[in-house]
Motif scaffolding. Structure first.
Motif, PDB file in Angstrom:
ATOM      1  N   ALA A 143      45.241  68.840  -9.015  1.00 19.67           N
ATOM      2  CA  ALA A 143      44.330  68.257  -9.995  1.00 19.67           C
ATOM      3  C   ALA A 143      42.881  68.642  -9.684  1.00 19.67           C
ATOM      4  O   ALA A 143      42.107  68.962 -10.591  1.00 19.67           O
ATOM      5  CB  ALA A 143      44.475  66.735 -10.013  1.00 19.67           C
ATOM      6  N   GLY A 144      42.514  68.614  -8.394  1.00 23.32           N
ATOM      7  CA  GLY A 144      41.158  68.981  -8.022  1.00 23.32           C
ATOM      8  C   GLY A 144      40.855  70.430  -8.344  1.00 23.32           C
ATOM      9  O   GLY A 144      39.791  70.759  -8.871  1.00 23.32           O
ATOM     10  N   ALA A 145      41.809  71.316  -8.047  1.00 26.94           N
ATOM     11  CA  ALA A 145      41.617  72.735  -8.336  1.00 26.94           C
ATOM     12  C   ALA A 145      41.482  72.973  -9.831  1.00 26.94           C
ATOM     13  O   ALA A 145      40.653  73.785 -10.274  1.00 26.94           O
ATOM     14  CB  ALA A 145      42.778  73.543  -7.762  1.00 26.94           C
ATOM     15  N   ALA A 146      42.278  72.269 -10.611  1.00 21.91           N
ATOM     16  CA  ALA A 146      42.197  72.425 -12.065  1.00 21.91           C
ATOM     17  C   ALA A 146      40.821  72.024 -12.579  1.00 21.91           C
ATOM     18  O   ALA A 146      40.303  72.617 -13.534  1.00 21.91           O
ATOM     19  CB  ALA A 146      43.291  71.589 -12.738  1.00 21.91           C
ATOM     20  N   GLY A 147      40.205  71.024 -11.930  1.00 24.67           N
ATOM     21  CA  GLY A 147      38.874  70.589 -12.349  1.00 24.67           C
ATOM     22  C   GLY A 147      37.777  71.552 -11.980  1.00 24.67           C
ATOM     23  O   GLY A 147      36.677  71.486 -12.533  1.00 24.67           O
ATOM     24  N   LEU A 148      38.039  72.462 -11.033  1.00 23.32           N
ATOM     25  CA  LEU A 148      37.047  73.457 -10.624  1.00 23.32           C
ATOM     26  C   LEU A 148      37.276  74.813 -11.269  1.00 23.32           C
ATOM     27  O   LEU A 148      36.344  75.617 -11.361  1.00 23.32           O
ATOM     28  CB  LEU A 148      37.080  73.625  -9.099  1.00 23.32           C
ATOM     29  N   ASP A 149      38.478  75.069 -11.695  1.00 22.37           N
ATOM     30  CA  ASP A 149      38.855  76.383 -12.211  1.00 22.37           C
ATOM     31  C   ASP A 149      37.996  76.758 -13.417  1.00 22.37           C
ATOM     32  O   ASP A 149      37.861  75.992 -14.370  1.00 22.37           O
ATOM     33  CB  ASP A 149      40.331  76.376 -12.614  1.00 22.37           C
ATOM     34  N   GLY A 150      37.382  77.931 -13.362  1.00 29.20           N
ATOM     35  CA  GLY A 150      36.573  78.410 -14.474  1.00 29.20           C
ATOM     36  C   GLY A 150      35.117  77.995 -14.416  1.00 29.20           C
ATOM     37  O   GLY A 150      34.335  78.376 -15.296  1.00 29.20           O
ATOM     38  N   LEU A 151      34.716  77.249 -13.390  1.00 29.29           N
ATOM     39  CA  LEU A 151      33.319  76.849 -13.246  1.00 29.29           C
ATOM     40  C   LEU A 151      32.552  77.877 -12.428  1.00 29.29           C
ATOM     41  O   LEU A 151      33.135  78.693 -11.706  1.00 29.29           O
ATOM     42  CB  LEU A 151      33.221  75.478 -12.568  1.00 29.29           C
ATOM     43  N   TRP A 168      38.341  86.732  -2.515  1.00 27.96           N
ATOM     44  CA  TRP A 168      39.181  85.547  -2.476  1.00 27.96           C
ATOM     45  C   TRP A 168      38.939  84.777  -1.181  1.00 27.96           C
ATOM     46  O   TRP A 168      38.435  85.327  -0.205  1.00 27.96           O
ATOM     47  CB  TRP A 168      40.664  85.897  -2.591  1.00 27.96           C
ATOM     48  N   ALA A 169      39.276  83.508  -1.202  1.00 23.05           N
ATOM     49  CA  ALA A 169      39.230  82.666  -0.002  1.00 23.05           C
ATOM     50  C   ALA A 169      40.366  81.664  -0.084  1.00 23.05           C
ATOM     51  O   ALA A 169      40.702  81.176  -1.174  1.00 23.05           O
ATOM     52  CB  ALA A 169      37.894  81.934   0.114  1.00 23.05           C
ATOM     53  N   GLU A 170      40.956  81.371   1.073  1.00 20.26           N
ATOM     54  CA  GLU A 170      42.077  80.433   1.122  1.00 20.26           C
ATOM     55  C   GLU A 170      41.833  79.387   2.196  1.00 20.26           C
ATOM     56  O   GLU A 170      41.394  79.708   3.305  1.00 20.26           O
ATOM     57  CB  GLU A 170      43.379  81.182   1.411  1.00 20.26           C
ATOM     58  N   LEU A 171      42.143  78.153   1.854  1.00 21.44           N
ATOM     59  CA  LEU A 171      41.963  77.022   2.759  1.00 21.44           C
ATOM     60  C   LEU A 171      43.321  76.452   3.140  1.00 21.44           C
ATOM     61  O   LEU A 171      44.148  76.151   2.281  1.00 21.44           O
ATOM     62  CB  LEU A 171      41.125  75.937   2.070  1.00 21.44           C
ATOM     63  N   ARG A 172      43.525  76.281   4.451  1.00 18.90           N
ATOM     64  CA  ARG A 172      44.758  75.692   4.964  1.00 18.90           C
ATOM     65  C   ARG A 172      44.439  74.523   5.890  1.00 18.90           C
ATOM     66  O   ARG A 172      43.498  74.587   6.669  1.00 18.90           O
ATOM     67  CB  ARG A 172      45.572  76.725   5.747  1.00 18.90           C
ATOM     68  N   GLN A 218      51.093  77.158   3.794  1.00 17.85           N
ATOM     69  CA  GLN A 218      50.629  76.005   3.024  1.00 17.85           C
ATOM     70  C   GLN A 218      49.158  76.176   2.658  1.00 17.85           C
ATOM     71  O   GLN A 218      48.261  75.762   3.399  1.00 17.85           O
ATOM     72  CB  GLN A 218      50.838  74.727   3.833  1.00 17.85           C
ATOM     73  N   ILE A 219      48.895  76.780   1.517  1.00 17.16           N
ATOM     74  CA  ILE A 219      47.522  77.017   1.061  1.00 17.16           C
ATOM     75  C   ILE A 219      47.088  75.840   0.196  1.00 17.16           C
ATOM     76  O   ILE A 219      47.579  75.656  -0.917  1.00 17.16           O
ATOM     77  CB  ILE A 219      47.418  78.332   0.274  1.00 17.16           C
ATOM     78  N   ARG A 220      46.170  75.043   0.726  1.00 13.82           N
ATOM     79  CA  ARG A 220      45.693  73.877  -0.025  1.00 13.82           C
ATOM     80  C   ARG A 220      44.847  74.311  -1.225  1.00 13.82           C
ATOM     81  O   ARG A 220      44.951  73.731  -2.315  1.00 13.82           O
ATOM     82  CB  ARG A 220      44.860  72.991   0.897  1.00 13.82           C
ATOM     83  N   LEU A 221      43.974  75.310  -1.007  1.00 10.94           N
ATOM     84  CA  LEU A 221      43.071  75.746  -2.073  1.00 10.94           C
ATOM     85  C   LEU A 221      42.890  77.254  -1.987  1.00 10.94           C
ATOM     86  O   LEU A 221      42.655  77.797  -0.904  1.00 10.94           O
ATOM     87  CB  LEU A 221      41.710  75.061  -1.929  1.00 10.94           C
ATOM     88  N   SER A 241      42.940  77.367  -7.530  1.00  6.88           N
ATOM     89  CA  SER A 241      44.324  76.933  -7.646  1.00  6.88           C
ATOM     90  C   SER A 241      44.757  76.320  -6.326  1.00  6.88           C
ATOM     91  O   SER A 241      44.080  76.465  -5.303  1.00  6.88           O
ATOM     92  CB  SER A 241      45.243  78.109  -7.999  1.00  6.88           C
ATOM     93  N   SER A 242      45.870  75.631  -6.355  1.00  9.39           N
ATOM     94  CA  SER A 242      46.410  75.001  -5.155  1.00  9.39           C
ATOM     95  C   SER A 242      47.878  75.386  -5.023  1.00  9.39           C
ATOM     96  O   SER A 242      48.763  74.655  -5.478  1.00  9.39           O
ATOM     97  CB  SER A 242      46.266  73.478  -5.216  1.00  9.39           C
ATOM     98  N   PRO A 243      48.151  76.538  -4.421  1.00  9.73           N
ATOM     99  CA  PRO A 243      49.557  76.976  -4.294  1.00  9.73           C
ATOM    100  C   PRO A 243      50.449  75.931  -3.634  1.00  9.73           C
ATOM    101  O   PRO A 243      51.624  75.803  -3.978  1.00  9.73           O
ATOM    102  CB  PRO A 243      49.444  78.240  -3.433  1.00  9.73           C
TER     103      PRO A 243
END
Length: 264
Positions: free
Chosen positions: A34-42, A100-104, A86-89, A26-28
């Motif tokens: 859109a990119g996160a949605a394409g990876l979600d569930g893979l 979990w992991a978070e990218l800023r 601001q969590i990008r991913l 997800s991308s809070p």
């Protein structure tokens, strides 16, 4: 900016955390929605690193991250914390329990297909940390250039993963003037620099930090700027080997440090 050893450590850690597991993405912040949605569930099939570029393999697509100057990854076990900043991913999953992991703040966070990833890699020089690296490719670019070796080592199309610290320390350990043109560096000198980078950067992956002092030069000293280094962040301080004041100048947009006597 994190240097190559940091990115290789991240690739290994993310493989341990998420490898083989279905990943929630997800991308809070919303900038990568859109990119996160394409990876979600893979399922994360594997991870890779080339220089300062991190890749997650999701089968027919790749997550590509370049941290740049301000990017950071944090991670933990259990349920992810409440969204802060601001969590990008955000990635969640894990095979042995929730992680979990978070990218800023990255310079790049994008989804690539195989062709786009191959095109990106084709623009990069060899990475001393990769077993498939071709040091001859870097040597051909260095040996034909009038640009200074201090500048060339920072150019990722010449050599991938080397940053400001490794540049200064490798040139000092090799006794090479950073202003010498690449074409004036001998093949023997270049091979020694390459081999030295392999050793130092591999140690950086293991230790999680850059260590450049040879065993015979290690001294106990207070932590701080320049501690544990030969010249990096030691401007105007005595060279550890000869006592000459270390000099500094901006080369390729970053402060370069060198000893004018040891590096002739």
């Amino acid at each position: 900016m994190p240097e190559g050893h940091t990115i290789h450590r991240l690739a290994r850690r993310h493989k341990r955390l998420f490898g083989g597991a279905v990943v929630g993405a997800s991308s809070p912040q919303g900038r990568f929605e859109a990119g996160a949605a394409g990876l979600d569930g893979l399922t994360l099939r594997g991870t890779d690193a080339h220089g300062k570029h991190l890749f997650h393999d999701y089968g027919d697509r790749w997550l590509h991250v370049h941290l740049g100057l301000y990017g950071t990854f944090t991670d933990g076990t259990g349920e992810p914390p409440a969204v802060r900043g601001q969590i990008r991913l955000r990635l969640t999953g894990g095979r042995k329990g929730p992680v979990w992991a978070e990218l800023r703040g990255p310079t790049a966070c994008e989804v690539l297909d195989d062709g786009a990833r191959d095109a990106l890699l084709a623009r990069l020089g060899p990475d001393p940390l990769r077993p498939d690296a071709e040091p001859d490719l870097a040597w051909r670019r260095v040996s034909r250039s009038r640009t200074s070796i201090g500048a060339l080592l920072m150019r990722q199309d010449v050599l991938s993963g080397v940053g400001n610290v490794y540049r200064a320390e490798a040139l000092f350990r090799g006794g090479i003037d950073p202003y010498r043109a690449g074409r004036d560096v001998s093949r023997a000198e270049w091979d020694a620099v390459w081999d030295d980078l392999v050793v130092m950067m591999t140690d950086g992956v293991r230790a999680g930090r850059i260590r450049t002092l040879r065993p015979e030069h290690k001294l106990r000293e207070p932590a701080g700027r320049g501690a544990g280094r030969y010249v990096y962040h030691r401007a105007a301080r005595p060279c550890r080997l000869c006592g000459t004041p270390v000099r500094t100048a901006v080369v390729e947009g970053r402060n370069l440090f060198w000893c004018p006597l040891c590096q002739k």
